[in-house]
Design a protein around this motif. Structure first.
Motif, PDB file in Angstrom:
ATOM      1  N   THR A   1     -23.876  -8.914 -23.331  1.00 29.45           N
ATOM      2  CA  THR A   1     -24.172  -7.491 -23.156  1.00 29.45           C
ATOM      3  C   THR A   1     -25.387  -7.090 -23.982  1.00 29.45           C
ATOM      4  O   THR A   1     -26.278  -6.367 -23.511  1.00 29.45           O
ATOM      5  CB  THR A   1     -22.954  -6.637 -23.551  1.00 29.45           C
ATOM      6  N   LEU A   2     -25.463  -7.585 -25.218  1.00 28.86           N
ATOM      7  CA  LEU A   2     -26.611  -7.284 -26.067  1.00 28.86           C
ATOM      8  C   LEU A   2     -27.882  -7.933 -25.523  1.00 28.86           C
ATOM      9  O   LEU A   2     -28.970  -7.352 -25.609  1.00 28.86           O
ATOM     10  CB  LEU A   2     -26.333  -7.740 -27.500  1.00 28.86           C
ATOM     11  N   CYS A   3     -27.758  -9.126 -24.960  1.00 26.43           N
ATOM     12  CA  CYS A   3     -28.921  -9.770 -24.333  1.00 26.43           C
ATOM     13  C   CYS A   3     -29.420  -8.930 -23.151  1.00 26.43           C
ATOM     14  O   CYS A   3     -30.640  -8.754 -22.971  1.00 26.43           O
ATOM     15  CB  CYS A   3     -28.564 -11.176 -23.863  1.00 26.43           C
ATOM     16  N   ALA A   4     -28.487  -8.411 -22.370  1.00 30.25           N
ATOM     17  CA  ALA A   4     -28.882  -7.560 -21.239  1.00 30.25           C
ATOM     18  C   ALA A   4     -29.615  -6.322 -21.736  1.00 30.25           C
ATOM     19  O   ALA A   4     -30.629  -5.904 -21.158  1.00 30.25           O
ATOM     20  CB  ALA A   4     -27.658  -7.172 -20.416  1.00 30.25           C
ATOM     21  N   ALA A   5     -29.113  -5.724 -22.824  1.00 24.47           N
ATOM     22  CA  ALA A   5     -29.789  -4.554 -23.396  1.00 24.47           C
ATOM     23  C   ALA A   5     -31.193  -4.929 -23.879  1.00 24.47           C
ATOM     24  O   ALA A   5     -32.159  -4.183 -23.666  1.00 24.47           O
ATOM     25  CB  ALA A   5     -28.961  -3.983 -24.541  1.00 24.47           C
ATOM     26  N   ALA A   6     -31.308  -6.096 -24.507  1.00 24.64           N
ATOM     27  CA  ALA A   6     -32.612  -6.541 -25.015  1.00 24.64           C
ATOM     28  C   ALA A   6     -33.605  -6.743 -23.886  1.00 24.64           C
ATOM     29  O   ALA A   6     -34.801  -6.435 -24.023  1.00 24.64           O
ATOM     30  CB  ALA A   6     -32.445  -7.836 -25.810  1.00 24.64           C
ATOM     31  N   LEU A   7     -33.133  -7.249 -22.766  1.00 21.10           N
ATOM     32  CA  LEU A   7     -34.021  -7.550 -21.647  1.00 21.10           C
ATOM     33  C   LEU A   7     -34.356  -6.322 -20.815  1.00 21.10           C
ATOM     34  O   LEU A   7     -35.098  -6.420 -19.831  1.00 21.10           O
ATOM     35  CB  LEU A   7     -33.412  -8.653 -20.783  1.00 21.10           C
ATOM     36  N   CYS A   8     -33.826  -5.162 -21.228  1.00 19.46           N
ATOM     37  CA  CYS A   8     -34.288  -3.892 -20.662  1.00 19.46           C
ATOM     38  C   CYS A   8     -35.611  -3.463 -21.287  1.00 19.46           C
ATOM     39  O   CYS A   8     -36.223  -2.490 -20.837  1.00 19.46           O
ATOM     40  CB  CYS A   8     -33.243  -2.794 -20.904  1.00 19.46           C
ATOM     41  N   ALA A   9     -36.044  -4.168 -22.313  1.00 19.55           N
ATOM     42  CA  ALA A   9     -37.282  -3.828 -23.013  1.00 19.55           C
ATOM     43  C   ALA A   9     -38.482  -3.960 -22.082  1.00 19.55           C
ATOM     44  O   ALA A   9     -38.475  -4.758 -21.139  1.00 19.55           O
ATOM     45  CB  ALA A   9     -37.464  -4.753 -24.224  1.00 19.55           C
ATOM     46  N   PRO A  10     -39.544  -3.198 -22.354  1.00 22.02           N
ATOM     47  CA  PRO A  10     -40.759  -3.358 -21.559  1.00 22.02           C
ATOM     48  C   PRO A  10     -41.397  -4.719 -21.797  1.00 22.02           C
ATOM     49  O   PRO A  10     -41.173  -5.347 -22.834  1.00 22.02           O
ATOM     50  CB  PRO A  10     -41.671  -2.235 -22.079  1.00 22.02           C
ATOM     51  N   SER A  11     -42.164  -5.174 -20.825  1.00 21.08           N
ATOM     52  CA  SER A  11     -42.896  -6.427 -20.991  1.00 21.08           C
ATOM     53  C   SER A  11     -44.290  -6.257 -20.389  1.00 21.08           C
ATOM     54  O   SER A  11     -44.500  -5.442 -19.486  1.00 21.08           O
ATOM     55  CB  SER A  11     -42.161  -7.602 -20.326  1.00 21.08           C
ATOM     56  N   LYS A  12     -45.223  -7.038 -20.889  1.00 17.32           N
ATOM     57  CA  LYS A  12     -46.617  -6.922 -20.465  1.00 17.32           C
ATOM     58  C   LYS A  12     -46.751  -7.147 -18.959  1.00 17.32           C
ATOM     59  O   LYS A  12     -46.367  -8.204 -18.452  1.00 17.32           O
ATOM     60  CB  LYS A  12     -47.470  -7.943 -21.241  1.00 17.32           C
ATOM     61  N   SER A  13     -47.246  -6.135 -18.247  1.00 15.24           N
ATOM     62  CA  SER A  13     -47.498  -6.228 -16.804  1.00 15.24           C
ATOM     63  C   SER A  13     -46.251  -6.647 -16.018  1.00 15.24           C
ATOM     64  O   SER A  13     -46.369  -7.221 -14.935  1.00 15.24           O
ATOM     65  CB  SER A  13     -48.647  -7.204 -16.512  1.00 15.24           C
TER      66      SER A  13
ATOM     67  N   LEU B   1     -33.750 -15.396 -23.830  1.00 12.24           N
ATOM     68  CA  LEU B   1     -32.862 -15.422 -24.992  1.00 12.24           C
ATOM     69  C   LEU B   1     -31.916 -16.608 -24.858  1.00 12.24           C
ATOM     70  O   LEU B   1     -31.354 -16.838 -23.782  1.00 12.24           O
ATOM     71  CB  LEU B   1     -32.054 -14.124 -25.095  1.00 12.24           C
ATOM     72  N   LEU B   2     -31.750 -17.348 -25.925  1.00 12.07           N
ATOM     73  CA  LEU B   2     -30.892 -18.527 -25.917  1.00 12.07           C
ATOM     74  C   LEU B   2     -29.758 -18.323 -26.922  1.00 12.07           C
ATOM     75  O   LEU B   2     -29.994 -18.246 -28.127  1.00 12.07           O
ATOM     76  CB  LEU B   2     -31.707 -19.777 -26.259  1.00 12.07           C
ATOM     77  N   ILE B   3     -28.541 -18.169 -26.414  1.00 12.66           N
ATOM     78  CA  ILE B   3     -27.355 -18.025 -27.265  1.00 12.66           C
ATOM     79  C   ILE B   3     -26.881 -19.414 -27.666  1.00 12.66           C
ATOM     80  O   ILE B   3     -26.637 -20.269 -26.810  1.00 12.66           O
ATOM     81  CB  ILE B   3     -26.225 -17.289 -26.520  1.00 12.66           C
ATOM     82  N   VAL B   4     -26.795 -19.654 -28.959  1.00 14.62           N
ATOM     83  CA  VAL B   4     -26.311 -20.947 -29.451  1.00 14.62           C
ATOM     84  C   VAL B   4     -24.804 -20.830 -29.669  1.00 14.62           C
ATOM     85  O   VAL B   4     -24.345 -20.167 -30.602  1.00 14.62           O
ATOM     86  CB  VAL B   4     -27.013 -21.351 -30.760  1.00 14.62           C
ATOM     87  N   SER B   5     -24.019 -21.461 -28.783  1.00 16.70           N
ATOM     88  CA  SER B   5     -22.556 -21.395 -28.898  1.00 16.70           C
ATOM     89  C   SER B   5     -21.930 -22.759 -29.164  1.00 16.70           C
ATOM     90  O   SER B   5     -20.823 -22.840 -29.696  1.00 16.70           O
ATOM     91  CB  SER B   5     -21.942 -20.778 -27.634  1.00 16.70           C
ATOM     92  N   ASP B   6     -22.625 -23.831 -28.784  1.00 15.57           N
ATOM     93  CA  ASP B   6     -22.127 -25.171 -29.060  1.00 15.57           C
ATOM     94  C   ASP B   6     -22.108 -25.401 -30.571  1.00 15.57           C
ATOM     95  O   ASP B   6     -23.135 -25.245 -31.248  1.00 15.57           O
ATOM     96  CB  ASP B   6     -23.019 -26.205 -28.378  1.00 15.57           C
ATOM     97  N   GLN B   7     -20.954 -25.765 -31.117  1.00 11.99           N
ATOM     98  CA  GLN B   7     -20.803 -25.839 -32.569  1.00 11.99           C
ATOM     99  C   GLN B   7     -21.622 -26.971 -33.183  1.00 11.99           C
ATOM    100  O   GLN B   7     -22.146 -26.834 -34.296  1.00 11.99           O
ATOM    101  CB  GLN B   7     -19.326 -25.988 -32.936  1.00 11.99           C
TER     102      GLN B   7
END
Length: 262
Positions: A54-66, A73-79
């Motif tokens: 959910t937080l990644c989705a919020a982050a990817l709402c950010a503007p981007s160049k053109s 975003l890469l979530i590290v879940s493997d221990q």
């Protein structure tokens, strides 16, 4: 304890504050941003996959160049992978207790693939390609942190991930034209994050033309940040830090993974 005003939060941060318009004074998000602090001590509870996505989705709402969207975003879940990544970053001891890690990637690879898929040339193979992807990732990082902290989590960016680029590339299986801009520790704060004083607004907010920061402004800030405690002050500490060579192989690594930095 009374709820601090937005103006008082700015005053604590900068030593002065703008005249906050009445319609903005009680904005919850603004007060959250003004009161934020980096979190390096967590209570051990691990944010769920759903929370992180959910937080990644919020982050990817950010503007981007053109609208090129050159950030992933890469979530590290493997221990096992988490342990190896933390070992690379062990110079900062607090990272060992970070419950979750997200790596913010600059991705210029996808645009190059799109050019090929549409039988189009890629004439923009120069420094701007590197810069645009890096900036996109940085903006996404800021959006993620604002979202996480307003949802009750704590965060701390980890720039030292760029001290270990070849190892991180191998560990995270990153292809050419994709690289980490920052890591981010995410979790639930064990303590209330402390507001860190910033340079005065008079030194960092400009109107119509740029003005250099004065030595007096910096020394006054040093004294405010020290607040009677012993130490070299902010400027002295940063001067010593930057007197040591850092990441001198950075450009060579970027060229190795395909970036033309001309």
């Amino acid at each position: 304890m009374s709820d601090p005003t937005l103006k008082s939060l700015f005053q604590d941060r900068f030593g002065s504050a703008p005249d906050v318009p009445s319609e903005m004074a009680e904005a919850r998000v603004l007060k959250g941003i003004a009161a934020r602090g980096s979190c390096r001590w967590f209570d051990g509870k691990v944010p769920s996959r759903d929370i992180l996505e959910t937080l990644c989705a919020a982050a990817l709402c950010a503007p981007s160049k053109s609208d090129l969207q050159q950030r992933d975003l890469l979530i590290v879940s493997d221990q096992t992978m988490m342990t190896e990544l933390k070992m690379l970053l062990k110079a900062q001891e607090w990272i060992a207790d970070a419950p979750a890690m997200v790596v913010f990637l600059a991705n210029n690879r996808r645009q190059r693939q799109i050019q090929t898929w549409h039988d189009q040339p890629f004439p923009n193979d120069h420094l701007d390609a590197f810069f645009n992807a890096s900036l996109d990732a940085g903006i996404a990082l800021a959006f993620f942190m604002a979202a996480a902290e307003n949802a009750g989590l704590g965060c701390c960016p980890i720039s030292t991930i760029r001290n270990h680029l070849p190892d991180v590339k191998e560990l995270l299986h990153l292809p050419d034209h994709v690289f980490p801009v920052a890591g981010l520790a995410v979790g639930y704060p064990r303590y209330e994050p402390r507001i860190s004083a910033r340079l005065p607004l008079e030194a960092t907010v400009h109107h119509n033309s740029f003005a250099d920061t004065s030595k007096e402004q910096v020394l006054t800030y040093d004294a405010r940040r020290l607040a009677g405690s012993e130490g070299p002050g902010w400027s002295g500490a940063k001067a010593r830090m930057y007197a040591e060579p850092q990441r001198q192989d950075f450009a060579a690594f970027m060229q190795k993974i395909g970036f033309n930095l001309d």
